[in-house]
Scaffold this motif. Sequence first.
Motif, PDB file in Angstrom:
ATOM      1  N   SER A 163     -46.661  -7.159  -7.148  1.00 37.02           N
ATOM      2  CA  SER A 163     -45.787  -6.799  -6.031  1.00 37.02           C
ATOM      3  C   SER A 163     -44.306  -6.920  -6.377  1.00 37.02           C
ATOM      4  O   SER A 163     -43.464  -6.261  -5.774  1.00 37.02           O
ATOM      5  N   ASP A 164     -43.959  -7.761  -7.370  1.00 33.42           N
ATOM      6  CA  ASP A 164     -42.551  -7.897  -7.767  1.00 33.42           C
ATOM      7  C   ASP A 164     -42.121  -6.817  -8.757  1.00 33.42           C
ATOM      8  O   ASP A 164     -41.004  -6.835  -9.264  1.00 33.42           O
ATOM      9  N   GLY A 165     -43.018  -5.869  -9.035  1.00 31.32           N
ATOM     10  CA  GLY A 165     -42.710  -4.765  -9.927  1.00 31.32           C
ATOM     11  C   GLY A 165     -43.140  -4.972 -11.358  1.00 31.32           C
ATOM     12  O   GLY A 165     -43.054  -4.042 -12.171  1.00 31.32           O
ATOM     13  N   THR A 166     -43.613  -6.165 -11.700  1.00 29.85           N
ATOM     14  CA  THR A 166     -44.061  -6.437 -13.065  1.00 29.85           C
ATOM     15  C   THR A 166     -45.315  -5.626 -13.378  1.00 29.85           C
ATOM     16  O   THR A 166     -46.304  -5.690 -12.640  1.00 29.85           O
ATOM     17  N   VAL A 167     -45.272  -4.853 -14.463  1.00 31.85           N
ATOM     18  CA  VAL A 167     -46.471  -4.167 -14.949  1.00 31.85           C
ATOM     19  C   VAL A 167     -47.324  -5.204 -15.665  1.00 31.85           C
ATOM     20  O   VAL A 167     -46.899  -5.778 -16.675  1.00 31.85           O
ATOM     21  N   LEU A 168     -48.503  -5.462 -15.144  1.00 33.80           N
ATOM     22  CA  LEU A 168     -49.349  -6.531 -15.668  1.00 33.80           C
ATOM     23  C   LEU A 168     -50.247  -6.073 -16.806  1.00 33.80           C
ATOM     24  O   LEU A 168     -50.423  -6.802 -17.788  1.00 33.80           O
ATOM     25  N   ARG A 169     -50.806  -4.885 -16.672  1.00 32.53           N
ATOM     26  CA  ARG A 169     -51.822  -4.469 -17.643  1.00 32.53           C
ATOM     27  C   ARG A 169     -52.273  -3.044 -17.342  1.00 32.53           C
ATOM     28  O   ARG A 169     -51.958  -2.495 -16.278  1.00 32.53           O
ATOM     29  N   ALA A 170     -53.031  -2.499 -18.264  1.00 29.17           N
ATOM     30  CA  ALA A 170     -53.833  -1.305 -18.005  1.00 29.17           C
ATOM     31  C   ALA A 170     -55.276  -1.679 -18.281  1.00 29.17           C
ATOM     32  O   ALA A 170     -55.588  -2.248 -19.334  1.00 29.17           O
ATOM     33  N   LEU A 171     -56.154  -1.399 -17.338  1.00 31.86           N
ATOM     34  CA  LEU A 171     -57.578  -1.649 -17.543  1.00 31.86           C
ATOM     35  C   LEU A 171     -58.142  -0.681 -18.574  1.00 31.86           C
ATOM     36  O   LEU A 171     -57.644   0.445 -18.739  1.00 31.86           O
ATOM     37  N   SER A 172     -59.171  -1.090 -19.264  1.00 34.33           N
ATOM     38  CA  SER A 172     -59.866  -0.186 -20.171  1.00 34.33           C
ATOM     39  C   SER A 172     -60.529   0.925 -19.362  1.00 34.33           C
ATOM     40  O   SER A 172     -60.799   0.767 -18.169  1.00 34.33           O
ATOM     41  N   PRO A 173     -60.801   2.060 -19.974  1.00 34.48           N
ATOM     42  CA  PRO A 173     -61.465   3.140 -19.222  1.00 34.48           C
ATOM     43  C   PRO A 173     -62.845   2.754 -18.709  1.00 34.48           C
ATOM     44  O   PRO A 173     -63.290   3.296 -17.701  1.00 34.48           O
ATOM     45  N   LEU A 174     -63.528   1.820 -19.370  1.00 31.89           N
ATOM     46  CA  LEU A 174     -64.804   1.359 -18.834  1.00 31.89           C
ATOM     47  C   LEU A 174     -64.608   0.778 -17.445  1.00 31.89           C
ATOM     48  O   LEU A 174     -65.331   1.117 -16.497  1.00 31.89           O
ATOM     49  N   TYR A 175     -63.619  -0.096 -17.300  1.00 34.53           N
ATOM     50  CA  TYR A 175     -63.347  -0.674 -15.985  1.00 34.53           C
ATOM     51  C   TYR A 175     -62.740   0.366 -15.052  1.00 34.53           C
ATOM     52  O   TYR A 175     -62.886   0.275 -13.825  1.00 34.53           O
ATOM     53  N   ASP A 193     -60.925  -4.820 -23.233  1.00 32.61           N
ATOM     54  CA  ASP A 193     -60.999  -4.946 -21.780  1.00 32.61           C
ATOM     55  C   ASP A 193     -59.730  -4.484 -21.084  1.00 32.61           C
ATOM     56  O   ASP A 193     -59.783  -3.974 -19.965  1.00 32.61           O
ATOM     57  N   MET A 194     -58.585  -4.707 -21.706  1.00 33.89           N
ATOM     58  CA  MET A 194     -57.320  -4.328 -21.088  1.00 33.89           C
ATOM     59  C   MET A 194     -56.217  -4.347 -22.134  1.00 33.89           C
ATOM     60  O   MET A 194     -56.341  -4.979 -23.181  1.00 33.89           O
ATOM     61  N   PHE A 195     -55.130  -3.648 -21.817  1.00 38.50           N
ATOM     62  CA  PHE A 195     -53.905  -3.702 -22.611  1.00 38.50           C
ATOM     63  C   PHE A 195     -52.892  -4.465 -21.766  1.00 38.50           C
ATOM     64  O   PHE A 195     -52.584  -4.073 -20.634  1.00 38.50           O
ATOM     65  N   SER A 196     -52.368  -5.569 -22.314  1.00 41.46           N
ATOM     66  CA  SER A 196     -51.450  -6.385 -21.523  1.00 41.46           C
ATOM     67  C   SER A 196     -50.420  -7.024 -22.444  1.00 41.46           C
ATOM     68  O   SER A 196     -50.061  -6.440 -23.471  1.00 41.46           O
ATOM     69  N   ALA A 197     -49.955  -8.230 -22.069  1.00 40.73           N
ATOM     70  CA  ALA A 197     -48.885  -8.919 -22.788  1.00 40.73           C
ATOM     71  C   ALA A 197     -49.093  -8.823 -24.299  1.00 40.73           C
ATOM     72  O   ALA A 197     -50.114  -9.283 -24.819  1.00 40.73           O
ATOM     73  N   PRO A 198     -48.141  -8.245 -25.030  1.00 37.71           N
ATOM     74  CA  PRO A 198     -48.353  -7.938 -26.446  1.00 37.71           C
ATOM     75  C   PRO A 198     -48.267  -9.165 -27.351  1.00 37.71           C
ATOM     76  O   PRO A 198     -47.531 -10.120 -27.071  1.00 37.71           O
ATOM     77  N   LEU A 246     -69.446 -20.471 -18.493  1.00 39.48           N
ATOM     78  CA  LEU A 246     -68.081 -20.226 -18.060  1.00 39.48           C
ATOM     79  C   LEU A 246     -67.916 -18.812 -17.528  1.00 39.48           C
ATOM     80  O   LEU A 246     -68.367 -17.842 -18.128  1.00 39.48           O
ATOM     81  N   VAL A 247     -67.229 -18.692 -16.407  1.00 38.58           N
ATOM     82  CA  VAL A 247     -66.874 -17.394 -15.849  1.00 38.58           C
ATOM     83  C   VAL A 247     -65.406 -17.134 -16.174  1.00 38.58           C
ATOM     84  O   VAL A 247     -64.533 -17.899 -15.799  1.00 38.58           O
ATOM     85  N   GLN A 248     -65.173 -16.071 -16.901  1.00 41.97           N
ATOM     86  CA  GLN A 248     -63.832 -15.744 -17.370  1.00 41.97           C
ATOM     87  C   GLN A 248     -63.130 -14.773 -16.424  1.00 41.97           C
ATOM     88  O   GLN A 248     -63.776 -14.145 -15.574  1.00 41.97           O
ATOM     89  N   PRO A 249     -61.817 -14.629 -16.540  1.00 38.45           N
ATOM     90  CA  PRO A 249     -61.091 -13.690 -15.685  1.00 38.45           C
ATOM     91  C   PRO A 249     -61.664 -12.282 -15.773  1.00 38.45           C
ATOM     92  O   PRO A 249     -62.039 -11.811 -16.849  1.00 38.45           O
ATOM     93  N   ALA A 250     -61.718 -11.618 -14.631  1.00 39.53           N
ATOM     94  CA  ALA A 250     -62.183 -10.231 -14.555  1.00 39.53           C
ATOM     95  C   ALA A 250     -61.273  -9.493 -13.586  1.00 39.53           C
ATOM     96  O   ALA A 250     -61.598  -9.310 -12.413  1.00 39.53           O
ATOM     97  N   VAL A 251     -60.112  -9.091 -14.074  1.00 41.50           N
ATOM     98  CA  VAL A 251     -59.065  -8.579 -13.193  1.00 41.50           C
ATOM     99  C   VAL A 251     -59.344  -7.170 -12.689  1.00 41.50           C
ATOM    100  O   VAL A 251     -58.561  -6.640 -11.884  1.00 41.50           O
ATOM    101  N   GLN A 252     -60.447  -6.551 -13.128  1.00 40.88           N
ATOM    102  CA  GLN A 252     -60.851  -5.298 -12.501  1.00 40.88           C
ATOM    103  C   GLN A 252     -61.340  -5.549 -11.076  1.00 40.88           C
ATOM    104  O   GLN A 252     -61.451  -4.624 -10.278  1.00 40.88           O
ATOM    105  N   ASN A 253     -61.631  -6.817 -10.762  1.00 43.12           N
ATOM    106  CA  ASN A 253     -62.064  -7.216  -9.432  1.00 43.12           C
ATOM    107  C   ASN A 253     -60.833  -7.562  -8.591  1.00 43.12           C
ATOM    108  O   ASN A 253     -60.088  -8.468  -8.940  1.00 43.12           O
TER     109      ASN A 253
END
Length: 401
Positions: A220-232, A170-175, A133-140
């Motif tokens: 683009s609608d202004g929603t803050v989605l996440r912060a990537l980890s410093p590795l990414y 991997d990221m900080f996102s929806a709590p 399985l290939v999982q989401p990788a939003v740094q891409n």
Amino acid sequence: MLRTLRSRLAAAAGAAALVGTLLTLGPPAQAAVPAAVPATVPLKIINNSGRGEPLYVYNLGTLLTTGQQGWADANGTFHAWPAGGNPPTPAPDASITGPAAGQSATIRIPRFSGRIYFSYGQKLVFRLTTGGLVQPAVQNPSDPNRNILFNWSEYTLNDAGLWLNSTQVDMFSAPYSVGVQRADGSTVSTGRLKAGGYNGFFNALRGQAGGWANLIQTRSDGTVLRALSPLYGIETGALPRTVLDDYVNRVWQKYATSTLTVTPFADQPGTKYYGRVSGGVMNFTNGSGAVVTSFQKPDADSVFGCHRLLDAPNDAVRGPISRTLCAGFHRSTLLVNANQPDTTSAGFYQDAVTDHYARAIHAQMADGKAYAFAFDDVGHHESLVHDGSPLQAYLTLDPLG
């Protein structure tokens, strides 16, 4: 060591760059299931997010009894993934309709080492390669999930019980927070932010000089989605590769003329290793003076990923030393305490050169605990619940603001 998913398998050539990372293979087959741990455990999903979009839930992982990768439906029934391809092929729709805002629903989780994904408004896109399985990788930037608000929890359920954690590796996102009801009926939970903690985290990154605000991804609608980890952040160029050089150089200078003592096992206080830098290499010796392992001076990529020059194999010597070093670099305790690990959080993240992503996350957690990097469990600062005879697990989705 963390009992949940951390390592990644390499994807087929080009596949990982296109879509994401592969789900890890699980541990060896488990022994017969004891009566105390059932084949499946109920997971109550409580939607306190306040968001009106549809919620989608996924239970993906590796079946511990066979090593098969697959997904589980709402009843906890396992379904193996079909064969993938190269280029990757679409995975079957494994989504479970989640509860609406203000509601709750219960699914069952099987004996997996896996992840519980959840997404708001859109289903996630998963694909299959010949390796799994290939999982989401939003740094891409081209990942099809990049503009979807989602997150995940990690868990292992086996014959020793349930381990369930929140993760920001991997990221900080929806709590969200996680919990488990124990056999005596009591419940323990972790992972909940302080009041205002979600915005507080992002504001901390925005106010931190040095490129840390570049970790934030906004739709683009202004929603803050996440912060990537410093590795990414390093991998994508959001953070400069030199972001930790000053601190690493100071550590290497200090231990060229003094000794760093590592006691990696809390239950084995007599097991100690002694680090000194010579010729640019930190050599660790045992009590007899024999060199047991050595480390080149790590770069930021190695520190933030706890890999490469700080690789941590699952052994009894190098791995435990490496994860102790990694935690010390993230928390910037190596210069102020020559005896590691430093487990008292009062001294964490005090240097100007530190992991400000992890610092900001821990500062906003109600109990101070988080998995902000892979070995945040050094000293038990991780957001993890465990019980050997779990009655029920909980995943509570919290408001963004």
